[in-house]
Design a protein around this motif. Structure first.
Motif, PDB file in Angstrom:
ATOM      1  N   GLN A   1     -21.921   5.493   2.319  1.00 28.15           N
ATOM      2  CA  GLN A   1     -22.628   4.883   1.727  1.00 28.15           C
ATOM      3  C   GLN A   1     -23.009   3.696   2.421  1.00 28.15           C
ATOM      4  OE1 GLN A   1     -24.086   4.936  -1.675  1.00 28.15           O
ATOM      5  NE2 GLN A   1     -25.204   2.958  -0.691  1.00 28.15           N
ATOM      6  N   GLU A   2     -24.504   3.173   2.526  1.00 26.87           N
ATOM      7  CA  GLU A   2     -24.687   2.051   3.327  1.00 26.87           C
ATOM      8  C   GLU A   2     -24.400   0.647   2.230  1.00 26.87           C
ATOM      9  OE1 GLU A   2     -26.089   1.842   6.395  1.00 26.87           O
ATOM     10  OE2 GLU A   2     -25.539   4.033   6.506  1.00 26.87           O
ATOM     11  N   ILE A   3     -24.535  -0.225   2.861  1.00 27.26           N
ATOM     12  CA  ILE A   3     -24.252  -1.593   2.398  1.00 27.26           C
ATOM     13  C   ILE A   3     -25.354  -1.961   1.750  1.00 27.26           C
ATOM     14  CG2 ILE A   3     -23.700  -3.983   2.637  1.00 27.26           C
ATOM     15  CD1 ILE A   3     -22.687  -3.008   5.428  1.00 27.26           C
ATOM     16  N   VAL A   4     -25.316  -2.095   0.297  1.00 27.99           N
ATOM     17  CA  VAL A   4     -26.486  -2.294  -0.492  1.00 27.99           C
ATOM     18  C   VAL A   4     -26.167  -3.869  -1.126  1.00 27.99           C
ATOM     19  CG1 VAL A   4     -27.761  -1.766  -2.958  1.00 27.99           C
ATOM     20  CG2 VAL A   4     -26.699   0.112  -1.309  1.00 27.99           C
ATOM     21  N   VAL A   5     -27.146  -4.583  -0.918  1.00 26.19           N
ATOM     22  CA  VAL A   5     -27.247  -6.195  -1.283  1.00 26.19           C
ATOM     23  C   VAL A   5     -28.403  -6.498  -2.234  1.00 26.19           C
ATOM     24  CG1 VAL A   5     -25.893  -6.735   0.940  1.00 26.19           C
ATOM     25  CG2 VAL A   5     -28.530  -6.833   0.745  1.00 26.19           C
TER      26      VAL A   5
ATOM     27  N   THR B   1     -29.429  -2.697   7.015  1.00 27.45           N
ATOM     28  CA  THR B   1     -29.611  -1.583   8.203  1.00 27.45           C
ATOM     29  C   THR B   1     -28.405  -2.225   9.418  1.00 27.45           C
ATOM     30  OG1 THR B   1     -31.290  -2.815   9.070  1.00 27.45           O
ATOM     31  CG2 THR B   1     -31.822  -0.993   7.766  1.00 27.45           C
ATOM     32  N   GLN B   2     -28.090  -3.375   9.295  1.00 27.69           N
ATOM     33  CA  GLN B   2     -27.254  -3.834  10.244  1.00 27.69           C
ATOM     34  C   GLN B   2     -26.305  -4.730   9.701  1.00 27.69           C
ATOM     35  OE1 GLN B   2     -29.723  -6.129  13.024  1.00 27.69           O
ATOM     36  NE2 GLN B   2     -30.938  -4.583  13.851  1.00 27.69           N
ATOM     37  N   ASN B   3     -25.387  -5.183  10.331  1.00 27.73           N
ATOM     38  CA  ASN B   3     -24.009  -6.171   9.811  1.00 27.73           C
ATOM     39  C   ASN B   3     -24.581  -7.449   9.801  1.00 27.73           C
ATOM     40  OD1 ASN B   3     -22.429  -3.783   9.036  1.00 27.73           O
ATOM     41  ND2 ASN B   3     -21.312  -3.787  10.765  1.00 27.73           N
ATOM     42  N   ASP B   4     -25.770  -7.838   9.576  1.00 29.18           N
ATOM     43  CA  ASP B   4     -26.246  -9.246   9.441  1.00 29.18           C
ATOM     44  C   ASP B   4     -26.543  -9.541   8.035  1.00 29.18           C
ATOM     45  OD1 ASP B   4     -27.472 -11.554   9.735  1.00 29.18           O
ATOM     46  OD2 ASP B   4     -29.483 -10.576  10.039  1.00 29.18           O
ATOM     47  N   PHE B   5     -25.555 -10.314   7.492  1.00 33.87           N
ATOM     48  CA  PHE B   5     -25.230 -10.578   5.989  1.00 33.87           C
ATOM     49  C   PHE B   5     -26.290 -11.573   5.517  1.00 33.87           C
ATOM     50  CE2 PHE B   5     -21.806  -7.853   6.851  1.00 33.87           C
ATOM     51  CZ  PHE B   5     -21.456  -6.992   5.866  1.00 33.87           C
TER      52      PHE B   5
ATOM     53  N   VAL C   1     -16.434  12.973  -1.347  1.00 33.82           N
ATOM     54  CA  VAL C   1     -16.014  11.699  -1.420  1.00 33.82           C
ATOM     55  C   VAL C   1     -17.108  10.920  -1.075  1.00 33.82           C
ATOM     56  CG1 VAL C   1     -14.469  10.270  -0.232  1.00 33.82           C
ATOM     57  CG2 VAL C   1     -13.599  12.595  -0.780  1.00 33.82           C
ATOM     58  N   LYS C   2     -17.265   9.927  -1.518  1.00 37.19           N
ATOM     59  CA  LYS C   2     -18.135   8.597  -1.034  1.00 37.19           C
ATOM     60  C   LYS C   2     -17.500   7.403  -0.478  1.00 37.19           C
ATOM     61  CE  LYS C   2     -20.626   5.561  -3.528  1.00 37.19           C
ATOM     62  NZ  LYS C   2     -21.294   5.051  -4.628  1.00 37.19           N
ATOM     63  N   ILE C   3     -17.765   7.134   1.064  1.00 34.93           N
ATOM     64  CA  ILE C   3     -17.174   6.043   1.481  1.00 34.93           C
ATOM     65  C   ILE C   3     -17.970   5.105   1.968  1.00 34.93           C
ATOM     66  CG2 ILE C   3     -15.587   5.672   3.687  1.00 34.93           C
ATOM     67  CD1 ILE C   3     -14.809   8.297   3.697  1.00 34.93           C
ATOM     68  N   GLY C   4     -17.962   3.939   1.585  1.00 34.53           N
ATOM     69  CA  GLY C   4     -18.711   2.650   1.776  1.00 34.53           C
ATOM     70  C   GLY C   4     -18.416   2.116   3.288  1.00 34.53           C
ATOM     71  N   ARG C   5     -19.394   1.596   4.036  1.00 30.02           N
ATOM     72  CA  ARG C   5     -19.224   1.221   5.273  1.00 30.02           C
ATOM     73  C   ARG C   5     -18.446   0.151   5.384  1.00 30.02           C
ATOM     74  NH1 ARG C   5     -24.759   0.032   7.607  1.00 30.02           N
ATOM     75  NH2 ARG C   5     -23.500  -1.476   8.731  1.00 30.02           N
ATOM     76  N   LEU C   6     -18.047  -0.653   4.133  1.00 29.68           N
ATOM     77  CA  LEU C   6     -17.208  -1.835   4.199  1.00 29.68           C
ATOM     78  C   LEU C   6     -15.806  -1.625   3.527  1.00 29.68           C
ATOM     79  CD1 LEU C   6     -19.712  -4.817   3.102  1.00 29.68           C
ATOM     80  CD2 LEU C   6     -18.767  -4.267   5.557  1.00 29.68           C
ATOM     81  N   SER C   7     -15.423  -0.128   3.388  1.00 30.61           N
ATOM     82  CA  SER C   7     -14.461   0.042   2.574  1.00 30.61           C
ATOM     83  C   SER C   7     -13.037   0.177   3.336  1.00 30.61           C
ATOM     84  CB  SER C   7     -14.530   1.569   2.148  1.00 30.61           C
ATOM     85  OG  SER C   7     -14.837   2.482   2.981  1.00 30.61           O
ATOM     86  N   GLY C   8     -13.437   0.103   4.854  1.00 34.52           N
ATOM     87  CA  GLY C   8     -12.424   0.025   5.501  1.00 34.52           C
ATOM     88  C   GLY C   8     -11.670   1.360   6.013  1.00 34.52           C
ATOM     89  N   VAL C   9     -12.193   2.418   5.441  1.00 37.65           N
ATOM     90  CA  VAL C   9     -11.865   3.871   5.726  1.00 37.65           C
ATOM     91  C   VAL C   9     -12.912   4.491   6.830  1.00 37.65           C
ATOM     92  CG1 VAL C   9     -11.555   6.108   4.787  1.00 37.65           C
ATOM     93  CG2 VAL C   9     -11.057   4.285   3.235  1.00 37.65           C
TER      94      VAL C   9
END
Length: 186
Positions: A140-144, A156-160, A104-112
């Protein structure tokens, strides 16, 4: 705690996949067994007790009946046939497939939350098709992608904001979803 409903959905998907795999194997096995049953039936017709004088040598070799006396009307067909057993027509020749791993791949922003999902899975899998399967979680890290400078990469941080130009004009490419990536069925 929506992780429990996610685990229930995962197990349901695994059950469907396993049933599809069983049906695929059963279809292949039935085709092989059908051919084997036709050979057995043809052999039985050619070597019944009334017609032992006209034994086809090819069928005798297939069934392992090598020393049939053409004068013996009983033919000892059952003895010779049982001495070289073949797989019965209704017995599957391969073992039943089982699920061994769920990836299973879980994204950091998925809420899971991965640790909650793992705990729910450990409790819920008992008595299901996933009872002996391991849950392997890939985070899965956040890819932007930056709309201004074209930067594409992980945050790398939650700085969008863009790590390169500090623009807030970014799009999230990956890390918002949860996927069942792979099932290992043996």
């Amino acid at each position: 705690m929506h992780e429990l409903s996610i685990v229930a959905d995962l197990v349901a998907l695994c059950e469907k996949a396993l049933n599809a795999e069983k049906a695929k194997k059963k279809g292949a096995t039935e085709q092989g067994d059908k051919n084997r049953c036709d050979i057995i039936a043809d052999t039985a017709r050619n070597t019944d007790s009334a017609n032992t004088d006209i034994i086809d040598t090819k069928n005798a070799e297939n069934t392992g009946i090598a020393n049939m006396d053409s004068n013996d009307k009983n033919g000892d067909f059952a003895e010779n046939f049982d001495a070289n057993p073949q797989t019965p027509c209704d017995t599957p020749s391969a073992k039943n497939p089982q699920i061994r791993e769920l990836h299973v791949k879980i994204g950091r922003l998925s809420g899971v939350e991965a640790h909650y999902l793992q705990n729910c899975y450990e409790v819920f899998r008992a008595g299901t098709v996933c009872e002996n399967a391991d849950l392997i979680i890939h985070t899965q890290e956040i890819v932007v992608k930056c709309k201004n400078c074209g930067f594409s990469g992980d945050l790398t941080q939650n700085d969008f904001s863009c790590p390169r130009c500090k623009s807030s004009e970014i799009s999230v490419i990956d890390g918002e979803d949860m996927y069942l990536m792979r099932l290992v069925i043996e």
